[in-house]
Design a protein around this motif. Structure first.
Motif, PDB file in Angstrom:
ATOM      1  N   THR A 183       0.828  -1.207   0.000  1.00 53.60           N
ATOM      2  CA  THR A 183       0.000   0.000   0.000  1.00 53.60           C
ATOM      3  C   THR A 183       0.862   1.257   0.000  1.00 53.60           C
ATOM      4  O   THR A 183       0.579   2.233  -0.709  1.00 53.60           O
ATOM      5  N   SER A 219      -4.461  -1.062   4.809  1.00 53.32           N
ATOM      6  CA  SER A 219      -5.680  -0.431   4.311  1.00 53.32           C
ATOM      7  C   SER A 219      -5.615   1.072   4.554  1.00 53.32           C
ATOM      8  O   SER A 219      -4.840   1.547   5.383  1.00 53.32           O
ATOM      9  N   ARG A 220      -6.407   1.837   3.789  1.00 47.75           N
ATOM     10  CA  ARG A 220      -6.439   3.280   3.953  1.00 47.75           C
ATOM     11  C   ARG A 220      -7.350   3.636   5.116  1.00 47.75           C
ATOM     12  O   ARG A 220      -8.502   3.250   5.171  1.00 47.75           O
TER      13      ARG A 220
END
Length: 382
Positions: free
Chosen positions: A160, A184-185
């Protein structure tokens, strides 16, 4: 730290141990923005700057401490009336500084510095806030997606981080991005500070005249890759333009049609000869470049605009032309004229007004932060 790559490169080649302090966040008025860096080696030698002098002493001490204990730390320097003599920013802003010791291989940092010094496009992502074991970890990302180093933590974190850094590199941006430890964002996970380094923007000067000699020096001073183009080989010589990065003997409009430009490119037409400037401006004003300026008197400007209209340019295209080129400084000499041109380029690029700061009433340093980030230690300042 990529902004001091040229100075750091010899240290890396010599295998020196050093610590580097990088501004990772800014609030309010501050002398330098995110990415500004200062480094200290084991002998106490200093290169770079993070604040123009306000907090350099305290940051130097942090670098020395990082070299001694090998720990990465993040510190906040700000303004506080209760501690008027503490190290800090007298201009009233707040900066967060990440201090990282560089020892041994540190592949991402060392490869990143070397690549940036060579003018290659790279992005360096570092953990600026997060679990102690991740703080300062670095990942180097190239335009093709290949990477060097790693952040540790969850297996998806590097993937990411690489994707986010590559996206910022595509636009040449430097700043922070929030992602979770699992990749994850989200907010309140890991804050990455991403420095993008892209090749320097181009300044193309058309017309190998005396004013161009001074403008080449000003362009180099501002960090541009400067090209001088003129169709007359007797004038476009290395003896006349020793500081130019590139000399081109060709008709300006023909060269402009075949050379590479982008949205950062600056085009300065200094010949004020219709044989040269009308054809090249007809091409230039239709390109997505940052600045198009032309030298000449107001009478020359009016005649030039008439000829450009006859060549088919629209009023919207003509409105992009900065002519007569430069800010009104009362300039007379080539050096003063180059200064006025450079000042207009900077004002347009940074959104400045061009009026004296004494009379402007506006902030000297625009707010570059966009909000506070939690988790940094705080130091009050005068």
């Amino acid at each position: 730290m990529l902004d001091i790559a040229a100075e750091l490169k010899p240290w890396i080649e010599e295998g020196r141990h050093f610590a580097v302090a990088t501004v990772v966040a800014v609030e309010g008025s501050a002398p330098r923005g995110p990415g500004a860096a200062l480094a200290v080696d084991a002998h106490g030698t200093v290169i770079g700057s993070v604040s123009g002098g306000c907090v350099e002493g305290a940051v130097y001490d942090l670098c020395v401490q990082a070299l001694q204990d090998g720990r990465t730390v993040r510190e906040r320097f700000g303004y506080g009336d209760d501690d008027a003599f503490a190290a800090g920013l007298t201009c009233g802003g707040v900066i967060d500084v990440l201090v990282t010791p560089v020892r041994g291989q540190a592949p991402a940092l060392r490869v990143g510095v070397s690549a940036a010094e060579r003018g290659e496009a790279v992005a360096l992502a570092r953990v600026a806030r997060g679990p102690g074991g991740l703080l300062g970890r670095a990942l180097l990302v190239r335009p093709d997606g290949s990477c060097e180093g790693g952040l540790g933590g969850h297996p998806d974190l590097d993937r990411t981080a690489a994707a986010e850094a590559r996206a910022m590199l595509d636009t040449g941006r430097t700043g922070t991005v929030e992602i979770a430890e699992d990749g994850s964002r989200c907010r309140d996970g890991v804050t990455l500070f991403v420095e993008s380094r892209v090749p320097p923007p181009r300044m193309i000067v058309f017309g190998a005249v005396d004013f161009a000699t001074a403008l080449v020096r000003a362009g180099r001073f501002l960090g541009y890759h400067v090209t001088v183009c003129d169709a007359r080989p007797v004038f476009a010589t290395r003896a006349r333009f020793p500081e130019a990065d590139e000399l081109v003997v060709d008709w300006p409009h023909r060269y402009l049609r075949r050379t590479e430009t982008d949205e950062r490119t600056v085009l300065c037409v200094l010949a004020h000869d219709t044989r040269f400037d009308v054809p090249v401006l007809t091409t230039a004003l239709r390109l997505p470049v940052a600045f198009v300026g032309a030298m000449g008197s107001r009478r020359t400007h009016e005649d030039r605009n008439r000829r450009l209209r006859e060549a088919g340019l629209t009023e919207r295209e003509l409105a992009r032309l900065r002519s007569p080129i430069g800010l009104d400084l009362g300039a007379r000499t080539p050096e003063e004229t180059a200064l006025s041109i450079a000042a207009e380029i900077v004002a347009l690029r940074r959104g400045g007004t061009g009026v004296p700061l004494t009379d402007s009433g506006t902030p000297i340093h625009p707010d570059a932060a966009g909000g506070k980030e939690p988790g940094a230690h705080s130091r009050a300042a005068a």
